[in-house]
Motif scaffolding. Structure first.
Motif, PDB file in Angstrom:
ATOM      1  N   ASN A  86       0.826  -1.200   0.000  1.00 33.34           N
ATOM      2  CA  ASN A  86       0.000   0.000   0.000  1.00 33.34           C
ATOM      3  C   ASN A  86       0.865   1.256   0.000  1.00 33.34           C
ATOM      4  O   ASN A  86       2.093   1.186  -0.110  1.00 33.34           O
ATOM      5  CB  ASN A  86      -0.960  -0.017   1.188  1.00 33.34           C
ATOM      6  N   ALA A  87       0.216   2.382   0.164  1.00 34.28           N
ATOM      7  CA  ALA A  87       0.945   3.651   0.100  1.00 34.28           C
ATOM      8  C   ALA A  87       1.905   3.829   1.268  1.00 34.28           C
ATOM      9  O   ALA A  87       2.911   4.550   1.155  1.00 34.28           O
ATOM     10  CB  ALA A  87      -0.054   4.814   0.054  1.00 34.28           C
ATOM     11  N   ASP A  88       1.647   3.220   2.400  1.00 35.15           N
ATOM     12  CA  ASP A  88       2.521   3.344   3.574  1.00 35.15           C
ATOM     13  C   ASP A  88       3.735   2.435   3.480  1.00 35.15           C
ATOM     14  O   ASP A  88       4.586   2.448   4.392  1.00 35.15           O
ATOM     15  CB  ASP A  88       1.744   3.029   4.853  1.00 35.15           C
ATOM     16  N   GLY A  89       3.805   1.626   2.457  1.00 34.78           N
ATOM     17  CA  GLY A  89       4.933   0.723   2.319  1.00 34.78           C
ATOM     18  C   GLY A  89       4.739  -0.622   2.995  1.00 34.78           C
ATOM     19  O   GLY A  89       5.641  -1.470   2.962  1.00 34.78           O
ATOM     20  N   ARG A  90       3.576  -0.820   3.605  1.00 34.97           N
ATOM     21  CA  ARG A  90       3.312  -2.103   4.259  1.00 34.97           C
ATOM     22  C   ARG A  90       2.732  -3.091   3.246  1.00 34.97           C
ATOM     23  O   ARG A  90       1.997  -2.724   2.342  1.00 34.97           O
ATOM     24  CB  ARG A  90       2.332  -1.919   5.426  1.00 34.97           C
ATOM     25  N   TRP A  91       3.084  -4.346   3.471  1.00 36.34           N
ATOM     26  CA  TRP A  91       2.609  -5.402   2.588  1.00 36.34           C
ATOM     27  C   TRP A  91       1.286  -5.957   3.131  1.00 36.34           C
ATOM     28  O   TRP A  91       1.156  -6.227   4.322  1.00 36.34           O
ATOM     29  CB  TRP A  91       3.636  -6.535   2.476  1.00 36.34           C
ATOM     30  N   ILE A  92       0.346  -6.080   2.254  1.00 37.17           N
ATOM     31  CA  ILE A  92      -0.993  -6.554   2.629  1.00 37.17           C
ATOM     32  C   ILE A  92      -1.236  -7.891   1.954  1.00 37.17           C
ATOM     33  O   ILE A  92      -0.999  -8.045   0.748  1.00 37.17           O
ATOM     34  CB  ILE A  92      -2.079  -5.545   2.203  1.00 37.17           C
ATOM     35  N   LYS A  93      -1.681  -8.831   2.754  1.00 39.86           N
ATOM     36  CA  LYS A  93      -2.032 -10.153   2.218  1.00 39.86           C
ATOM     37  C   LYS A  93      -3.516 -10.134   1.841  1.00 39.86           C
ATOM     38  O   LYS A  93      -4.373  -9.959   2.704  1.00 39.86           O
ATOM     39  CB  LYS A  93      -1.765 -11.242   3.253  1.00 39.86           C
ATOM     40  N   PRO A  94      -3.846 -10.290   0.587  1.00 41.84           N
ATOM     41  CA  PRO A  94      -5.264 -10.247   0.192  1.00 41.84           C
ATOM     42  C   PRO A  94      -6.020 -11.462   0.705  1.00 41.84           C
ATOM     43  O   PRO A  94      -5.426 -12.522   0.958  1.00 41.84           O
ATOM     44  CB  PRO A  94      -5.196 -10.237  -1.341  1.00 41.84           C
TER      45      PRO A  94
END
Length: 401
Positions: free
Chosen positions: A31-39
């Motif tokens: 995302n924009a914050d640089g964190r990885w998101i697991k869908p």
């Protein structure tokens, strides 16, 4: 389906699943914050879909005695199902999965539907050996499709057991004679007899001996004494046959009404009187010889008549022909026969009920079942089609006369 067609179908399913996985973008996203998101996995439902499923299950009505009240097993606040008995899970797996999860993408919904139909066919009353052999070949393919969708942790020995169920059924017979529901109910009954928890086995033995003694003691009582041996069934239809005053077979059927003793009295219109008279004549065994005679006369006159034309002719003209035949041939009809009264037709004054017991089942009209948790207004009638095959026709009870 032969081997070639089955192979083509499996190849098409594999291609559809690969294309779906390619387009669904199943990988980690940043995302924009640089964190990885697991869908979320594609086989999960969002909150709106979960809400729709919970509302559908909450409003679902099953026939009386078919399953529990699913509305009590819905938690609308947390959007989940709870407290379902093993038999309720069995019904959900056989009948409700294809409808409940219809919002899922087709590559995921289709294997779940095939699994549901597999258990539905496996638990059928009538089983054929060739069909079971085909199910033995299909279930490994269904599990392979599911392994492409769900994580490996889901598949343990219980999921692998499904591969052996068709062979076990083919060797041992229908599942209804071998499953654990009667024993689970018996164990539940035994657990309720425990009074002293420090001596569980003693409490069970004493209660079981007392029940057996009572059961054998009731055999010495008179038949009018109510006991567990002569207990009336829940949907008893009170079969009473009067041997001193024999009537026509169509009026000697079992059944009883429920509610007002005299029912709701109303007058039938001309169309309803004709329908009632035709129904009685067609379903009366004593009238069958005359019905066959009428049909034979029409076939001798016109050779190319179809079943549809004959049925329409019987509906339009048979009551009139039957009345004229009985009145003009009194030597064939005995003087005390009920057929002479039958040709006069039904009374216009009729009684209607909202609930009726027949053949061990409870039926009620659609308006009566609106506020109930069960749905007992559906009926099924077997009929003969134009080509002579027997078909099933479904309808809803509006009124019981």
């Amino acid at each position: 389906m032969d081997n070639n067609e089955r192979t083509k179908d499996n190849e098409k399913a594999k291609m559809d699943l690969k294309e779906y996985c390619r387009r669904s973008d199943l990988h980690l996203q940043q995302n924009a914050d640089g964190r990885w998101i697991k869908p979320k996995a594609k086989f999960t439902l969002n909150d709106d879909q979960k809400k729709d499923v919970c509302e559908w299950v909450h409003e679902l009505k099953m026939p009386d005695g078919y399953a529990s009240n699913f509305g009590k097993c819905v938690d609308k606040k947390h959007l989940k199902l709870f407290g379902m008995k093993s038999h309720d899970c069995h019904i959900f797996m056989q009948c409700l999965i294809p409808v409940a999860f219809s919002a899922l993408p087709k590559p995921i919904w289709k294997p779940l539907t095939e699994l549901s139909l597999f258990f539905k066919d496996l638990c059928s009353i009538v089983l054929k050996e060739d069909h079971l052999r085909q199910m033995e070949k299909n279930i490994p393919l269904i599990l392979c499709k599911l392994q492409r969708i769900f994580p490996p942790g889901l598949f343990d020995s219980m999921e692998h057991l499904m591969i052996h169920l068709p062979y076990e059924t083919r060797v041992c017979g229908p599942i209804q004679y071998r499953w654990m529901y009667p024993f689970e109910r018996f164990l539940n009954k035994i657990k309720k007899t425990i009074k002293n928890k420090s001596r569980v086995e003693g409490s069970i033995c004493q209660a079981y001996l007392a029940q057996e003694i009572s059961y054998f003691a009731f055999h010495d009582f008179e038949s009018h004494v109510l006991s567990s041996n002569n207990r009336v069934d829940r949907n008893d239809d009170l079969i009473k046959k009067n041997a001193t005053q024999p009537t026509l077979s169509v009026f000697n059927l079992s059944g009883r009404s429920y509610g007002k003793k005299k029912g709701n009295i109303r007058w039938l219109d001309d169309k309803e009187v004709v329908a009632a008279q035709l129904h009685v004549l067609i379903n009366c065994d004593e009238v069958k010889p005359f019905l066959n005679l009428y049909e034979k006369a029409w076939r001798d006159t016109y050779n190319d008549l179809t079943y549809d034309i004959i049925d329409k002719q019987i509906e339009a003209d048979f009551p009139r022909w039957f009345k004229e035949y009985v009145n003009s041939n009194p030597q064939e009809i005995s003087q005390d026969s009920y057929l002479q009264i039958l040709v006069m037709g039904p009374l216009r004054q009729a009684r209607s009920w909202s609930v009726y017991f027949a053949n061990g089942y409870k039926f009620h009209t659609a308006s009566c079942g609106e506020g109930k948790s069960t749905y007992n207004s559906g009926v099924c009638v077997s009929g003969t089609g134009q080509d002579g095959t027997i078909s099933e026709f479904y309808g809803v009870l509006k009124e019981i006369i």
